[in-house]
Design an enzyme around this catalytic site. Structure first.
Site, PDB file in Angstrom:
ATOM      1  N   GLU A  26      46.075  34.997  30.020  1.00 24.70           N
ATOM      2  CA  GLU A  26      45.502  36.256  29.492  1.00 24.70           C
ATOM      3  C   GLU A  26      46.236  36.678  28.216  1.00 24.70           C
ATOM      4  O   GLU A  26      47.458  36.864  28.208  1.00 24.70           O
ATOM      5  CB  GLU A  26      45.574  37.351  30.566  1.00 24.70           C
ATOM      6  N   LYS A  65      46.444  45.174  39.874  1.00 29.42           N
ATOM      7  CA  LYS A  65      46.181  43.922  39.132  1.00 29.42           C
ATOM      8  C   LYS A  65      47.070  43.892  37.885  1.00 29.42           C
ATOM      9  O   LYS A  65      47.653  42.852  37.542  1.00 29.42           O
ATOM     10  CB  LYS A  65      44.693  43.848  38.757  1.00 29.42           C
ATOM     11  N   ASP A  98      54.939  30.451  45.263  1.00 30.77           N
ATOM     12  CA  ASP A  98      53.633  30.617  45.903  1.00 30.77           C
ATOM     13  C   ASP A  98      53.088  32.016  45.576  1.00 30.77           C
ATOM     14  O   ASP A  98      53.372  32.992  46.274  1.00 30.77           O
ATOM     15  CB  ASP A  98      53.816  30.426  47.420  1.00 30.77           C
ATOM     16  N   HIS A 131      44.501  44.891  23.433  1.00 27.52           N
ATOM     17  CA  HIS A 131      43.880  43.657  23.919  1.00 27.52           C
ATOM     18  C   HIS A 131      43.167  42.935  22.804  1.00 27.52           C
ATOM     19  O   HIS A 131      43.335  41.760  22.580  1.00 27.52           O
ATOM     20  CB  HIS A 131      42.816  44.030  24.967  1.00 27.52           C
TER      21      HIS A 131
HETATM   22  C1  MEV Z   1      44.198  44.148  32.552  1.00 27.93           C
HETATM   23  O1  MEV Z   1      44.516  42.785  32.772  1.00 27.93           O
HETATM   24  C2  MEV Z   1      45.128  45.047  33.326  1.00 27.93           C
HETATM   25  C3  MEV Z   1      44.808  46.538  33.267  1.00 27.93           C
HETATM   26  O2  MEV Z   1      43.458  46.769  33.629  1.00 27.93           O
HETATM   27  C4  MEV Z   1      45.754  47.241  34.198  1.00 27.93           C
HETATM   28  C5  MEV Z   1      45.468  48.702  34.419  1.00 27.93           C
HETATM   29  O3  MEV Z   1      44.311  49.143  34.279  1.00 27.93           O
HETATM   30  O4  MEV Z   1      46.415  49.424  34.794  1.00 27.93           O
HETATM   31  C6  MEV Z   1      44.943  47.076  31.858  1.00 27.93           C
END
Ligand code: MEV
Length: 435
Positions: A81, A258, A274, A371
């Site tokens: 990513e 995430k 793992d 991003h």
């Molecule tokens: C993207 O990979 C991760 C985010 O969505 C985490 C979040 O929203 O806190 C930016």
């Protein structure tokens, strides 16, 4: 260390490798291995899995500027990513300037489960478990885990849990607690449980239905804390609000978590750990109060912002892929970790840092800008721009993104066509002027 690596992202790969070698993060054979492409013989992969047909390569990068518990680290991260490493480095630098990160491990033992699906006689089972567990533990340590005992670990205790079944019967679950020291411990705990199954069945006359470790390892937790002392009151409020959102709403908690795993998984992959087990542990711990929630929490403490991550992060620094995979070994050397607890605490620190970076971006400029700025590079490449066109296209795409807050490959192609038209007109005009 932070200063010595400033401008690292602007270097070429070969320059980065030379710099890391000069600074002692890479040994000369590691630098040479990477300079030559880091190719691994297929015979090794054959040892790991069935039906191996090749390798799936993942970019390996490093995130500088991390100071954890007062020690400088360069973090190896294997990830695809685009923005993860950039965000980790940027946020770590910010933390360095305005606060600090501290970590701790709470508990040492992993958990194995021995299930008795339908208990025949609960009182008898309770009595026999309580009378025999000391002897069972002793023989498991002597017969199954003597090597682990020599390294300071081994089976520590047992506990009987019961669950009410929908059919009115009782399910019995014997938890076996084992300290795996620097191993992840999956193999040894499963072996111990299967060994103890025979003893439990022989002495209790109950029927053991299955034995397996649990990934919800609430008896070996890793905690990281970030304290930011020089931060605007307004930003503290914004990050606390974002934290509350993730705490209350499972839909937001999933995305928040995430983002935390964005910092943790790449380290696990790079070090041959793992990551599925850790993912399962973190998400199940995030639901420990009966509802899925945030695995991090941010709060105001006077003029400071405090954040905390706490979850099971069971990793190993000995055994398995970590020992056998050359890239995992190389990553371990970059990190310079001495034991599993240290590796786990580093992962927890980077996960919380990644979360802070995401929350800061989300509550201020938005996520798209950071991003997409990195994504612009990929778009320039994908649009087919030449070496001469790339810097002009890059600038125009940045301006487009600032203006429109969105960008796609089609936009890049359209803008590239405009650049080409402009250049063609320009050279036509200059030719006309010349004649
Ligand atoms: C993207 O990979 C991760 C985010 O969505 C985490 C979040 O929203 O806190 C930016």
């Amino acid at each position: 260390m932070s200063g010595r690596l400033s401008g690292f992202s602007k270097l070429t790969i070969q320059q980065r490798l030379s710099q890391l070698e000069e600074l002692g993060f890479l040994q000369s054979q590691d630098a040479l291995f990477l300079k030559n492409g880091g190719n691994i013989p297929s015979e090794l992969g054959e040892k790991f899995i069935e039906n191996m047909i090749g390798y799936f390569q993942m970019p390996l990068g490093v995130a500088p500027h991390f100071k954890i518990d007062g020690k400088d680290y360069l973090i190896p991260m294997a990830v695809e990513e685009t923005s993860i490493i950039a965000a980790a480095a940027k946020t770590a630098k910010w933390i360095n300037e305005s606060g600090f990160i501290e970590t701790q491990q709470i508990g040492t033992d992993i958990i194995g489960q021995i299930q008795i699906s339908k208990v025949q006689d609960l009182n008898k089972l309770k009595k026999i478990v309580s009378e025999n567990q000391k002897t069972w533990i002793q023989s498991a340590n002597e017969i199954v885990a003597p090597g682990l005992v020599r390294r300071g670990g081994g089976v520590r205790s047992m506990k009987l849990r019961t669950l009410a079944r929908p059919d009115g019967n009782t399910m019995g679950i014997l938890h076996v607690y084992l300290d795996p020291v620097d191993a992840m411990g999956a193999n040894i705990i499963n072996q111990v449980c299967e060994f103890l199954k025979l003893k439990v069945e022989a002495e209790t006359h109950e029927n053991v239905t299955m034995c397996i470790l649990s990934n919800l390892v609430d008896s070996r937790l890793t905690r990281s804390k970030i304290i930011l002392e020089k931060i605007s009151s307004d930003l503290i409020d914004k990050i606390c609000e974002a934290s509350l959102f993730a705490e209350l709403d499972p839909y937001r908690a999933a995305t928040n978590n995430k983002g935390v795993m964005n910092g943790i998984d790449p380290i696990l992959v790079a070090t041959g750990n793992d990551w599925r087990a850790v993912e399962a542990g973190v998400h199940s711990y995030a639901a420990k109060d009966g509802r899925y929630s945030s695995i991090t929490k941010w709060w105001r403490d006077g003029n400071n912002l405090v954040g905390q991550f706490e979850a099971p992060l069971v990793v190993g620094t000995v055994g398995g892929v970590t020992r056998l995979h050359p890239m995992a070994q190389l990553s371990m050397r970059i990190l310079g970790v001495e034991n599993a607890s240290q590796l786990s605490r580093i992962a927890a620190a980077v996960g919380l840092t990644q979360n802070l970076g995401a929350l800061r971006a989300l509550t201020t400029v938005g996520i798209i800008e950071g991003h997409m700025k990195l994504h612009i590079k990929n778009l320039s490449l994908a649009s087919g721009a030449t070496e001469v066109e790339t810097p002009i296209l890059y600038q125009k795409l940045e301006a487009f993104l600032c203006r429109e807050k969105r960008i796609s490959l089609q936009n890049a192609v359209d803008i590239l066509n405009e650049i080409r038209e402009e250049r063609a007109n320009h050279s036509k005009n200059s030719n006309e002027k010349c004649h």
